[in-house]
Write an enzyme that holds these catalytic residues in place. Structure first.
Site, PDB file in Angstrom:
ATOM      1  N   GLU A  93      13.556   9.125 -25.842  1.00 46.71           N
ATOM      2  CA  GLU A  93      12.868  10.292 -25.307  1.00 46.71           C
ATOM      3  C   GLU A  93      13.826  11.240 -24.597  1.00 46.71           C
ATOM      4  O   GLU A  93      14.821  10.814 -24.016  1.00 46.71           O
ATOM      5  CB  GLU A  93      11.811   9.849 -24.283  1.00 46.71           C
ATOM      6  CG  GLU A  93      10.780   8.893 -24.813  1.00 46.71           C
ATOM      7  CD  GLU A  93       9.906   8.353 -23.699  1.00 46.71           C
ATOM      8  OE1 GLU A  93       9.980   8.880 -22.562  1.00 46.71           O
ATOM      9  OE2 GLU A  93       9.151   7.393 -23.948  1.00 46.71           O
ATOM     10  N   CYS A 106      16.383  16.285 -19.594  1.00 41.70           N
ATOM     11  CA  CYS A 106      16.632  14.897 -19.205  1.00 41.70           C
ATOM     12  C   CYS A 106      16.875  14.094 -20.474  1.00 41.70           C
ATOM     13  O   CYS A 106      16.015  14.046 -21.355  1.00 41.70           O
ATOM     14  CB  CYS A 106      15.432  14.354 -18.434  1.00 41.70           C
ATOM     15  SG  CYS A 106      15.604  12.639 -17.905  1.00 41.70           S
ATOM     16  N   CYS A 113      16.372  -0.831 -21.979  1.00 48.00           N
ATOM     17  CA  CYS A 113      17.264  -0.963 -20.828  1.00 48.00           C
ATOM     18  C   CYS A 113      17.330  -2.422 -20.390  1.00 48.00           C
ATOM     19  O   CYS A 113      16.333  -3.142 -20.455  1.00 48.00           O
ATOM     20  CB  CYS A 113      16.762  -0.093 -19.677  1.00 48.00           C
ATOM     21  SG  CYS A 113      17.859  -0.039 -18.248  1.00 48.00           S
ATOM     22  N   CYS A 117      13.939  -2.702 -13.990  1.00 47.25           N
ATOM     23  CA  CYS A 117      13.378  -2.288 -12.715  1.00 47.25           C
ATOM     24  C   CYS A 117      11.853  -2.399 -12.780  1.00 47.25           C
ATOM     25  O   CYS A 117      11.239  -2.052 -13.794  1.00 47.25           O
ATOM     26  CB  CYS A 117      13.788  -0.857 -12.394  1.00 47.25           C
ATOM     27  SG  CYS A 117      15.576  -0.654 -12.170  1.00 47.25           S
ATOM     28  N   CYS A 120       9.693   0.747 -13.876  1.00 43.51           N
ATOM     29  CA  CYS A 120      10.142   1.552 -15.012  1.00 43.51           C
ATOM     30  C   CYS A 120       9.605   1.030 -16.335  1.00 43.51           C
ATOM     31  O   CYS A 120       9.799  -0.145 -16.684  1.00 43.51           O
ATOM     32  CB  CYS A 120      11.671   1.583 -15.057  1.00 43.51           C
ATOM     33  SG  CYS A 120      12.354   2.526 -16.436  1.00 43.51           S
ATOM     34  N   CYS A 331       9.052   7.733 -17.651  1.00 43.77           N
ATOM     35  CA  CYS A 331      10.071   7.472 -18.662  1.00 43.77           C
ATOM     36  C   CYS A 331       9.738   6.211 -19.465  1.00 43.77           C
ATOM     37  O   CYS A 331       9.421   5.168 -18.897  1.00 43.77           O
ATOM     38  CB  CYS A 331      11.427   7.303 -17.975  1.00 43.77           C
ATOM     39  SG  CYS A 331      12.782   7.070 -19.124  1.00 43.77           S
TER      40      CYS A 331
END
Length: 351
Positions: A93, A106, A113, A117, A120, A331
């Site tokens: 994205e 962005c 990832c 976290c 997220c 995100c």
């Protein structure tokens, strides 16, 4: 058919090696760089100051490597979320954010990832792969607003310092005279903080730096951000104190404010103590809820009180305006939705 190598994302040094290998004049590398990063062509055929023979040589094994977004979602506030598909079929994205005289994009640096976290959505996907410099730059190269952008932030999917070689290559191209010719002041790279990546970035790049903080207490930060276990915020701050942030590079800390978790003045006082004497700013961010996570954003009154305490005690703080809440703002939300839709489609085909 042999898979062709993208020219997009190649530095001038890499382009020189390519033309030398193909038996083309050395100056051709500069011409190719100009076509890519200044004129932003979509095909080698458009590089008309290269001879037809040299264009044909180049096209045998190379291509520009740009690809348009496969989907977009537009918010009522002007924010646009773009979905890109990599050659391997993965989704990433980018988000375009217009704000008065600023136009920020962005961008993502990884598919998924490793940092996981708690707050997220990208972390919930797990890690798939790191993006190449070509795939990072394509997010800038291929959005309709590319020629009006004033800023780029590496705050999308992935941890930039976990893919630092490719991120630094993209940053070189964005700031080099042969590339986009951008000032490093137009670019911010955000990280949870990886020791080797942080030290290397500070030495090799002049771009702005943003640290994901979210709690001044290491034990609580570890619960929110597992990366704290390997490299604590206190160690990170000590490393940051060695560098001069008063001139070109700006240092900021990102702080998502969670209701009943980190929004009381106890946390504000500890932040002032932790960051005292460091030339930095604090960006307070309202939390965008994501599925199956027991966190929620705090109210604006608490955020204002938090901001005012920090500013009154020498730590300049701002509240980041929430944008694009009507278009999978958090995100990783859009790419996750796309993955789930394709999974359901495949499952239905088996019955």
């Amino acid at each position: 058919m042999t898979k062709k190598t993208p020219l997009l994302g190649k530095t001038l040094g890499e382009l020189k090696a390519i033309v030398q290998d193909l038996g083309m004049p050395k100056f051709t590398a500069g011409q190719i760089a100009s076509w890519l990063y200044d004129k932003k062509v979509s095909s080698i055929e458009e590089m008309t100051n290269l001879s037809l023979k040299n264009r044909e040589r180049l096209m045998e094994n190379y291509e520009v490597g740009a690809s348009a977004p496969v989907h977009e979602m537009r918010s009522v506030d002007g924010t646009v979320k773009y979905l890109f598909c990599t050659p391997e079929g993965d989704y990433i994205e980018s988000v375009y954010i217009p704000d008065d005289d600023r136009a920020t994009l962005c961008v993502s640096s990884q598919v998924g990832c490793k940092m996981n976290c708690k707050f997220c959505m990208t972390g919930k996907q797990g890690y798939t792969t790191s993006l190449t410099a070509a795939q990072i730059l394509n997010q800038i190269y291929s959005v309709p607003e590319r020629d009006t952008l004033t800023n780029v932030v590496f705050m999308g999917m992935g941890e930039p310092f976990d893919n630092l070689d490719e991120v630094l290559r993209a940053l070189e191209i964005l700031t080099a005279d042969y590339g986009y010719k951008w000032s490093p002041k137009r670019i911010t790279v955000s990280t949870v903080g990886l020791r080797k990546g942080l030290e290397r970035f500070l030495e090799e790049s002049d771009c702005h730096l943003a640290i994901s903080l979210h709690s001044p207490f290491p034990s609580q930060r570890r619960e929110l951000m597992p990366a704290e276990k390997a490299f604590s915020i206190t160690e990170m701050v000590e490393i940051l104190r060695r560098y001069d942030f008063s001139k070109q590079r700006r240092l900021s800390f990102e702080y998502i404010v969670f209701k009943g978790v980190n929004d009381s003045l106890i946390y504000a006082k500890e932040l002032v103590k932790l960051l005292r004497g460091l030339d930095c700013r604090m960006n307070l961010i309202r939390f965008h809820a994501i599925p199956n996570v027991d966190l929620e954003g705090t109210d604006m009154e608490s955020m204002i009180a938090f901001r005012d305490y920090l500013t009154q005690h020498g730590l300049f703080a701002t509240i980041r305006a929430s944008r694009g809440e009507d278009i999978f703002a958090a995100c990783g939300m859009l790419s996750t939705a796309q993955q789930q839709a394709e999974k359901k489609e495949k499952e239905s085909e088996t019955f």
